[in-house]
Design a protein around this motif. Structure first.
Motif, PDB file in Angstrom:
ATOM      1  N   TYR A 188       0.838  -1.199   0.000  1.00 25.79           N
ATOM      2  CA  TYR A 188       0.000   0.000   0.000  1.00 25.79           C
ATOM      3  C   TYR A 188       0.878   1.256   0.000  1.00 25.79           C
ATOM      4  N   THR A 189       1.872   1.264   0.876  1.00 26.47           N
ATOM      5  CA  THR A 189       2.773   2.416   0.963  1.00 26.47           C
ATOM      6  C   THR A 189       3.551   2.604  -0.335  1.00 26.47           C
ATOM      7  N   ARG A 190       3.996   1.520  -0.933  1.00 27.31           N
ATOM      8  CA  ARG A 190       4.702   1.607  -2.209  1.00 27.31           C
ATOM      9  C   ARG A 190       3.809   2.197  -3.291  1.00 27.31           C
ATOM     10  N   ALA A 193       4.471   5.583  -5.367  1.00 23.07           N
ATOM     11  CA  ALA A 193       4.452   5.598  -6.836  1.00 23.07           C
ATOM     12  C   ALA A 193       3.534   6.689  -7.367  1.00 23.07           C
ATOM     13  N   LEU A 194       2.418   6.915  -6.692  1.00 24.60           N
ATOM     14  CA  LEU A 194       1.457   7.914  -7.160  1.00 24.60           C
ATOM     15  C   LEU A 194       1.830   9.341  -6.758  1.00 24.60           C
ATOM     16  N   ALA A 195       2.563   9.492  -5.673  1.00 27.88           N
ATOM     17  CA  ALA A 195       2.849  10.830  -5.146  1.00 27.88           C
ATOM     18  C   ALA A 195       4.234  11.362  -5.504  1.00 27.88           C
ATOM     19  N   GLN A 196       5.116  10.475  -5.963  1.00 29.08           N
ATOM     20  CA  GLN A 196       6.484  10.883  -6.278  1.00 29.08           C
ATOM     21  C   GLN A 196       6.886  10.322  -7.635  1.00 29.08           C
ATOM     22  N   LYS A 253      -2.469   5.930 -17.374  1.00 24.72           N
ATOM     23  CA  LYS A 253      -1.124   6.494 -17.194  1.00 24.72           C
ATOM     24  C   LYS A 253      -0.650   6.321 -15.745  1.00 24.72           C
ATOM     25  N   ASP A 254      -1.551   6.504 -14.790  1.00 21.75           N
ATOM     26  CA  ASP A 254      -1.192   6.317 -13.379  1.00 21.75           C
ATOM     27  C   ASP A 254      -0.720   4.888 -13.107  1.00 21.75           C
ATOM     28  N   TRP A 255      -1.361   3.913 -13.742  1.00 19.72           N
ATOM     29  CA  TRP A 255      -0.995   2.510 -13.533  1.00 19.72           C
ATOM     30  C   TRP A 255       0.407   2.206 -14.056  1.00 19.72           C
ATOM     31  N   MET A 256       0.935   3.098 -14.896  1.00 19.83           N
ATOM     32  CA  MET A 256       2.278   2.896 -15.450  1.00 19.83           C
ATOM     33  C   MET A 256       3.357   3.618 -14.643  1.00 19.83           C
ATOM     34  N   LYS A 286       6.442  -1.064 -12.410  1.00 20.79           N
ATOM     35  CA  LYS A 286       5.203  -0.303 -12.595  1.00 20.79           C
ATOM     36  C   LYS A 286       4.221  -0.574 -11.462  1.00 20.79           C
ATOM     37  N   LEU A 287       3.411   0.421 -11.170  1.00 19.35           N
ATOM     38  CA  LEU A 287       2.339   0.279 -10.186  1.00 19.35           C
ATOM     39  C   LEU A 287       1.478  -0.932 -10.531  1.00 19.35           C
TER      40      LEU A 287
END
Length: 175
Positions: free
Chosen positions: A75-77, A81-84, A131-134, A147-148
């Motif tokens: 979850y933290t990872r 990935a989404l915030a940085q 795009k977020d999933w990548m 990748k996420l």
């Protein structure tokens, strides 16, 4: 059931390419995992919860606590990935974590944590753009960013894997 079948009852992880169909299935599986884990250990007594599923393996209670630890990390990872941009993540030593004092709490504590965390995690991921999933994270010991999509995929497989290990163990013992 053989030790190999108990160790990998659903087979090893095989990455799949991103698709919206698989994404919806994966989000559904992510949300359902805590209830499946809870059902896997339902009505086991202390002896059964603390019996290793194979020689050198973990007990059902250890699997539940490990899934809470693992889910916190994944979850933290995902949040990193989404915030940085391409953050380096810190691996965790699962064998060391399972020996820490919090692994002695009753399994319902970790199950409650799993329910809450997976609810929040599923909400985090729902509605992300393709795009977020990548987006990616970097593992210090790997050459390529991850990748996420792959983080979540392996996490979902991991949860199913450990849940099925408990189920297969129970079946082998007629519990």
């Amino acid at each position: 059931m053989s030790e190999t079948n108990l160790q990998y009852p659903i087979g090893t992880f095989e990455p799949k390419p991103f698709s919206n169909t698989l994404k919806e299935k994966m989000l559904s599986d992510l949300a359902a995992l805590p209830a499946l884990m809870e059902m896997a250990v339902k009505d086991l007594d202390e002896y059964q919860l603390n019996t290793p599923y194979r020689h050198g393996g973990w007990s059902p209670a250890q699997f539940v606590h490990h899934m809470a630890d693992s889910s916190i990390n994944y979850y933290t990872r995902c949040k990193f990935a989404l915030a940085q941009d391409n953050p380096t993540i810190t691996p965790f030593d699962q064998d060391a974590w399972i020996t820490l004092n919090d692994a002695a709490v009753p399994v319902n504590v970790s199950l409650t944590l799993l329910h809450a965390l997976h609810n929040k995690w599923e909400k985090l991921l729902t509605g992300l753009s393709d795009k977020d999933w990548m987006r990616t994270v970097v593992y210090p010991d790997r050459e390529k960013p991850v990748k996420l999509w792959n983080l979540v995929s392996v996490s979902v497989w991991h949860g199913k894997h450990h849940t099925q290990q408990i189920v297969a163990f129970r079946e082998s013992k007629n519990w």
